[in-house]
Design an enzyme around this catalytic site. Structure first.
Site, mmCIF file in Angstrom:
data_model
loop_
_atom_site.group_PDB
_atom_site.id
_atom_site.type_symbol
_atom_site.label_atom_id
_atom_site.label_comp_id
_atom_site.label_asym_id
_atom_site.label_seq_id
_atom_site.Cartn_x
_atom_site.Cartn_y
_atom_site.Cartn_z
ATOM 1 N N PHE A 136 -5.009 2.788 -4.496
ATOM 2 C CA PHE A 136 -4.707 1.697 -3.381
ATOM 3 C C PHE A 136 -3.130 2.068 -3.168
ATOM 4 O O PHE A 136 -2.346 2.301 -3.983
ATOM 5 C CB PHE A 136 -4.351 0.487 -3.957
ATOM 6 C CG PHE A 136 -4.248 -0.896 -3.022
ATOM 7 C CD1 PHE A 136 -5.360 -1.316 -2.596
ATOM 8 C CD2 PHE A 136 -2.986 -1.242 -3.029
ATOM 9 C CE1 PHE A 136 -5.061 -2.489 -1.381
ATOM 10 C CE2 PHE A 136 -2.933 -2.400 -1.981
ATOM 11 C CZ PHE A 136 -3.960 -2.871 -0.956
ATOM 12 N N ASP A 205 -4.882 -0.488 -13.357
ATOM 13 C CA ASP A 205 -4.789 -1.496 -12.373
ATOM 14 C C ASP A 205 -6.033 -2.257 -12.147
ATOM 15 O O ASP A 205 -7.031 -1.345 -12.054
ATOM 16 C CB ASP A 205 -4.257 -0.935 -10.994
ATOM 17 C CG ASP A 205 -4.001 -2.133 -9.986
ATOM 18 O OD1 ASP A 205 -4.671 -3.111 -9.949
ATOM 19 O OD2 ASP A 205 -3.012 -1.942 -9.241
ATOM 20 N N TYR A 230 -5.143 -13.113 -6.600
ATOM 21 C CA TYR A 230 -5.926 -13.749 -5.206
ATOM 22 C C TYR A 230 -7.265 -13.038 -5.120
ATOM 23 O O TYR A 230 -8.020 -13.542 -4.031
ATOM 24 C CB TYR A 230 -5.121 -13.412 -4.338
ATOM 25 C CG TYR A 230 -4.420 -12.294 -3.948
ATOM 26 C CD1 TYR A 230 -5.146 -11.313 -3.265
ATOM 27 C CD2 TYR A 230 -3.313 -11.932 -4.229
ATOM 28 C CE1 TYR A 230 -4.642 -10.038 -2.740
ATOM 29 C CE2 TYR A 230 -2.485 -10.864 -3.922
ATOM 30 C CZ TYR A 230 -3.357 -9.588 -3.423
ATOM 31 O OH TYR A 230 -2.728 -8.578 -2.977
ATOM 32 N N LYS A 231 -7.711 -12.200 -5.582
ATOM 33 C CA LYS A 231 -9.091 -11.709 -5.473
ATOM 34 C C LYS A 231 -10.248 -12.201 -6.194
ATOM 35 O O LYS A 231 -10.456 -13.358 -5.986
ATOM 36 C CB LYS A 231 -8.939 -10.091 -5.628
ATOM 37 C CG LYS A 231 -8.103 -9.400 -4.735
ATOM 38 C CD LYS A 231 -7.661 -7.790 -5.134
ATOM 39 C CE LYS A 231 -6.766 -7.194 -3.935
ATOM 40 N NZ LYS A 231 -6.229 -6.012 -4.490
ATOM 41 N N ARG A 394 -16.663 -2.855 4.148
ATOM 42 C CA ARG A 394 -16.361 -3.154 2.697
ATOM 43 C C ARG A 394 -17.214 -4.408 2.555
ATOM 44 O O ARG A 394 -16.878 -5.608 3.342
ATOM 45 C CB ARG A 394 -15.223 -3.240 2.156
ATOM 46 C CG ARG A 394 -14.954 -3.202 0.819
ATOM 47 C CD ARG A 394 -13.534 -2.636 0.671
ATOM 48 N NE ARG A 394 -12.890 -3.980 1.024
ATOM 49 C CZ ARG A 394 -11.543 -4.342 0.423
ATOM 50 N NH1 ARG A 394 -10.929 -3.352 -0.487
ATOM 51 N NH2 ARG A 394 -10.707 -5.126 1.068
HETATM 52 C C1 LIG Z 1 -5.142 -5.712 -4.080
HETATM 53 C C2 LIG Z 1 -4.355 -4.766 -4.790
HETATM 54 C C3 LIG Z 1 -2.977 -4.578 -5.071
HETATM 55 C C4 LIG Z 1 -2.236 -5.873 -4.164
HETATM 56 O O1 LIG Z 1 -0.952 -5.637 -4.648
HETATM 57 P P1 LIG Z 1 0.105 -6.786 -4.050
HETATM 58 O O2 LIG Z 1 1.371 -6.544 -4.770
HETATM 59 O O3 LIG Z 1 -0.490 -8.194 -4.559
HETATM 60 O O4 LIG Z 1 0.165 -6.711 -2.656
HETATM 61 C C5 LIG Z 1 -2.380 -3.666 -5.673
HETATM 62 N N1 LIG Z 1 -3.139 -2.612 -6.164
HETATM 63 C C6 LIG Z 1 -4.578 -2.598 -6.141
HETATM 64 C C7 LIG Z 1 -5.142 -1.678 -6.556
HETATM 65 C C8 LIG Z 1 -5.217 -3.739 -5.237
HETATM 66 O O5 LIG Z 1 -6.527 -3.547 -5.053
#
Ligand SMILES: *Cc1c(COP(=O)(O)O)cnc(C)c1O
Length: 435
Positions: A136, A205, A230-231, A394
């Protein structure tokens, strides 16, 4: 059901699976808009009904009436730890080891920076961070910034090149457990063991896995972990994220954002910083109480699965949903150019399923959304290898609130959109700010 079977699963088979689903009662926890098929819980989890009531209570009573006394009387001050202890149960951490705070990006900055300090303290020639090119992007940006600041090098490789990249100059291997695009899931214990063998620390992560797949940080002997609220944890837009540090490392260094909430005695108001004991030092400033209150309801909605078999039952249903979805798409939508990007092997599949399409990934998703089937589109990464460079559609398979009939209906809509070429209509190609 295997993809090699010739009979196309029918709607009544789906209804039967829903009847037999032991997790079905958990769905009533959520405010599900009628007629909506929500396959995006991997990006923004649904609203637990309790969250609306709880946030209203925090606003009108705790803030409105109790005001500043709430830091004590309503335990606002303890919220990052209390919610952290609940998340700990979902990821194999022990009480007091994990806190809910800040964003995933910020927590990654803190964890990765500390991991870099530990690695170079123990062996000064280690100055490389390894990650996947397909990780990401925010994770890569944070690593890039830290490398620039501290004279490290960020080495990005393809997933199959990871083992070879673990050379003796690697300080930290930074990976996302489940890839946000492909849904590929790493074997956390095996990868961690390989990194340790090579003398590197590992930062995981868990953004796309916490709350959806079983995770045992201690069992995997992980070093650091961060994840998203939030996921799959259903904490609401911009919910606080979380950070965990193995007890063997947590007190070794300050984290770089040494704010007063991470101080050993914040209310002593001393001019010098004295880090708090354990994970408490990973707090920075004043926490978002409204965000934490909503997140607690979201985490509770996942923990409610404990009464129905917990993480293993969630995993079983998630895989059944994704098998069913893949099966249906392969049968019903063949010949339209869709290609499965997500691994078929269960051991390497997270809780979402992605398909690529040569030209239509974006407009097909838009056409689905117009029919109230919500998935999302993710662009391929330029310069990526294989499926990394392809545009994908997705679909999140959230076991807490999705049913098999919804999956059946979603694929039926997909079929109609493809068969009629409806997705080629110009309005579906217009790009919006958030995809
Ligand atoms: C969703 C996600 C994030 C989100 O980071 P924010 O700081 O909340 O915007 C970070 N890393 C991964 C791998 C994600 O899937």
């Amino acid at each position: 059901m295997s993809i090699f079977e010739v009979t196309i699963p029918r709607r009544r088979d789906a209804l039967q699976l829903d009847l037999e689903d032991p997790l079905r009662p958990l769905r009533t926890q959520f405010a599900i808009p009628s007629g909506l098929i929500y396959l995006d819980g991997n990006s923004l989890g649904m609203l637990p009904k309790t969250a609306a009531a709880r946030v209203a209570e925090v606003v009108t009573k705790e803030w409105g009436v109790d005001l500043i006394a709430s830091w004590n009387s309503n335990s606002w001050f303890d919220l990052p730890r209390r919610v952290g202890d609940k998340i700990a149960r979902l990821v194999g951490a022990r009480p007091g080891e994990l806190i809910a705070t800040d964003t995933t990006s910020i927590n990654l900055y803190k964890a990765l920076s500390t991991a870099m300090s530990i690695a170079t303290k123990d062996s000064a020639e280690r100055r490389v961070i390894v990650s996947e090119r397909s990780n990401f992007p925010t994770d890569l940006y944070i690593a890039e910034a830290l490398c620039a600041e501290r004279g490290f090098r960020l080495q990005l490789v393809a997933q199959e090149e990871l083992a070879a990249a673990l050379t003796k100059d690697v300080a930290v291997l930074m990976l996302t457990h489940v890839n946000y695009r492909t849904g590929f899931m790493h074997d956390m214990a095996a990868v961690t063991a390989a990194a340790h063998q090579a003398g590197a620390l590992v930062v995981w992560d868990l953004a796309h896995s916490a709350g959806a797949v079983p995770i045992d940080l201690h069992d995997a002997d992980a070093d650091f972990a961060v994840g998203c609220g939030y996921k799959y944890l259903n904490g609401g837009p911009g919910a606080p994220a979380f950070v965990w540090v193995h007890p063997r490392y947590v007190n070794r260094f300050w984290q770089p954002l040494a704010g007063w909430w991470g101080h050993a005695a914040p209310f002593a108001f001393a001019p010098e910083y004295q880090p708090g004991d354990g994970i408490a030092r990973y707090l920075c400033g004043t926490q978002s109480i409204l965000g934490l209150a909503a997140l607690e309801c979201g985490v509770d909605s996942v923990l409610a699965a404990d009464a129905f078999g917990g993480a293993m039952a969630l995993r079983k249903k998630s895989l059944a949903l994704s098998d069913w979805f893949i099966d249906l798409v392969v049968h019903r939508c063949s010949g339209f150019g869709l290609k499965l990007v997500t691994p078929l092997e269960h051991s390497h599949r997270g809780s979402h399923v992605s398909f690529s399409h040569p030209t239509g990934a974006y407009p097909i998703v838009q056409a689905l959304i117009s029919r109230k089937v919500i998935g999302d589109f993710r662009a391929g990464s330029p310069g990526g290898s294989g499926s990394e460079s392809e545009n994908i559609m997705r679909f999140g398979m959230t076991p807490l609130y999705l049913g098999f009939e919804e999956i059946w209906l979603a694929v039926e809509q997909l079929y109609q959109i493809l068969d009629s070429a409806e997705w080629t209509a110009p309005q579906f190609s217009r790009k919006q700010a958030v995809t």
